[in-house]
Scaffold this active site. Structure first.
Site, short mmCIF file in Angstrom:
data_model
loop_
_atom_site.label_atom_id
_atom_site.label_comp_id
_atom_site.label_asym_id
_atom_site.label_seq_id
_atom_site.Cartn_x
_atom_site.Cartn_y
_atom_site.Cartn_z
N ARG A 1 -86.60 50.29 38.58
CA ARG A 1 -85.63 50.73 39.59
C ARG A 1 -84.39 49.87 39.44
NH1 ARG A 1 -87.48 48.47 44.57
NH2 ARG A 1 -85.74 47.02 44.38
N HIS B 1 -83.90 48.85 46.64
CA HIS B 1 -84.89 49.78 47.18
C HIS B 1 -84.21 50.93 47.91
CE1 HIS B 1 -88.61 51.19 48.95
NE2 HIS B 1 -88.09 51.08 50.16
N TYR C 1 -84.62 39.00 45.33
CA TYR C 1 -85.98 38.84 44.82
C TYR C 1 -86.13 39.13 43.32
CZ TYR C 1 -85.92 43.88 45.95
OH TYR C 1 -85.60 45.20 46.04
#
Length: 368
Positions: A265, A269, A278
């Site tokens: 990805r 998100h 992260y």
């Protein structure tokens, strides 16, 4: 009469030791896979066109979110090979059970993009007719759609049809109990369903290593008697080849099939997430180099299947598509606040009637 041993039965379920790949990251031929047939050239060119359009749609939807036209948008940039291959492997009368991140797949299936984005715009329904499109509502709760997909697959078979159901699910969804219940249910029923796991390495901010100790998510099918495979999810040729085989396996009575696609990805998100908190820039850069759209374009150019004119035409069509979507989304939807009280119960409760009357008194003075 020969009898298959338990060991042979397990061997028939095992995925490849390494992900299936047809095209290397630089677009060159990575070698043919004996077990899988490469898609037809014309299919690959069509897949390229849909990938170009899908990526442009994804960029436009992301922009619409920043402009306040969408409440939220989960981008699938970097996962286009999975999105497009999943659709191309199915027939029009097959069913698709998507997640919230699969808007590009729905657009690639030919659905109205405004209808696709209705749910993400904040509408109370999914925006399209599941029965007419054979696409279930995009599912936000993780993995709940996998059980629904198995139920649909069993219903299709009981009706004597030869349809197949494909359930998209993310890597995070494979850690949910519903996913395992669905695999068990499908394995027992030998339902004609394909579980397509898009392993993009993160469940929001949780990396795969903190979700599972499995050597690959594809191995999760074995314990339920489900044939499984893993594939390079950024290689459209490989993904389409494996999914086509999986769908045919299910359609011909072979039972369920689990496919894990290793992808990434590229964006956060959703627009409410900050992926830089992260994951490292170096990691993102490595996956940028494995971009599925660039890989397919280079591959098709190298084989003489794609010209400069073809590339320009695909990009122009995508820009026109995005412009039409932008114009249509610029119009404010006509919202009826009284719809809040519809479809809650077959017969409105006293509390609902009281609340509706209160709203009417505030919005429509003089009316009960």
């Amino acid at each position: 009469m020969s009898v298959r041993t338990p060991h042979q039965e397990v061997e028939g379920l095992l995925p490849s030791a390494v992900p299936v790949r047809f095209v290397a990251e630089d677009g060159t031929d990575a070698g043919r896979q004996a077990e899988y047939s490469a898609p037809q050239d014309g299919t690959l060119v069509e897949a390229y066109r849909r990938m170009v359009l899908g990526r442009r749609f994804d960029r436009q939807a992301t922009a619409l979110t920043k402009q306040g036209r969408l409440a939220v948008y989960p981008s699938s940039r970097g996962q286009e090979a999975c999105q497009i291959a999943g659709v191309l492997a199915l027939r029009e009368d097959d069913w698709l059970f998507p997640t919230y991140r699969d808007s590009v797949a729905l657009v690639a299936r030919g659905m109205d993009p405004v209808e696709v984005l209705t749910l993400l715009r904040g509408g109370w329904h999914c925006g399209y007719d599941p029965a007419a499109t054979r696409v279930a509502p995009q599912c936000t709760p993780l993995a709940t759609q996998t059980i629904h997909a198995v139920g649909m697959a069993d219903a299709v078979r009981r009706k004597g049809e030869d349809g197949v159901v494909m359930a998209f699910v993310g890597d995070g969804g494979t850690s949910e109990g519903d996913f395992h219940e669905a695999l068990n249910y499908a394995g027992v029923l030998r339902a004609p369903v394909v579980f397509f796991v898009q392993n993009n390495k993160y469940a929001i901010s949780v990396p795969l290593a903190k979700q599972t100790a499995a050597p690959a998510l594809a191995y999760k099918g074995i314990g339920y008697g489900v044939r499984s495979e893993q594939v390079d999810g950024n290689d459209l040729v490989a993904v389409l080849s494996v999914l086509t085989a999986a769908v045919e396996h299910a359609r011909s009575g072979g039972g369920p099939f689990l496919v894990e696609a290793h992808t990434y990805r590229m964006d956060s998100h959703t627009n409410a997430d900050d992926a830089s908190r992260y994951r490292e820039d170096e990691e993102v850069a490595r996956w940028e180099a494995a971009d599925p759209l660039a890989r397919l374009e280079t591959h098709l150019r190298g084989r003489g299947l794609l010209s400069e004119e073809d590339v320009a035409s695909a990009r122009e069509a995508a820009e026109e598509y995005a412009a039409r979507l932008r114009d249509r989304m610029a119009a404010d939807p006509e919202a009826d606040p009284f719809e809040l009280f519809d479809h809650v119960f077959a017969e409105p409760t006293p509390q609902l009637r009281e609340q509706r009357a209160l709203l009417a008194s505030e919005m429509l003075p003089g009316e009960d």
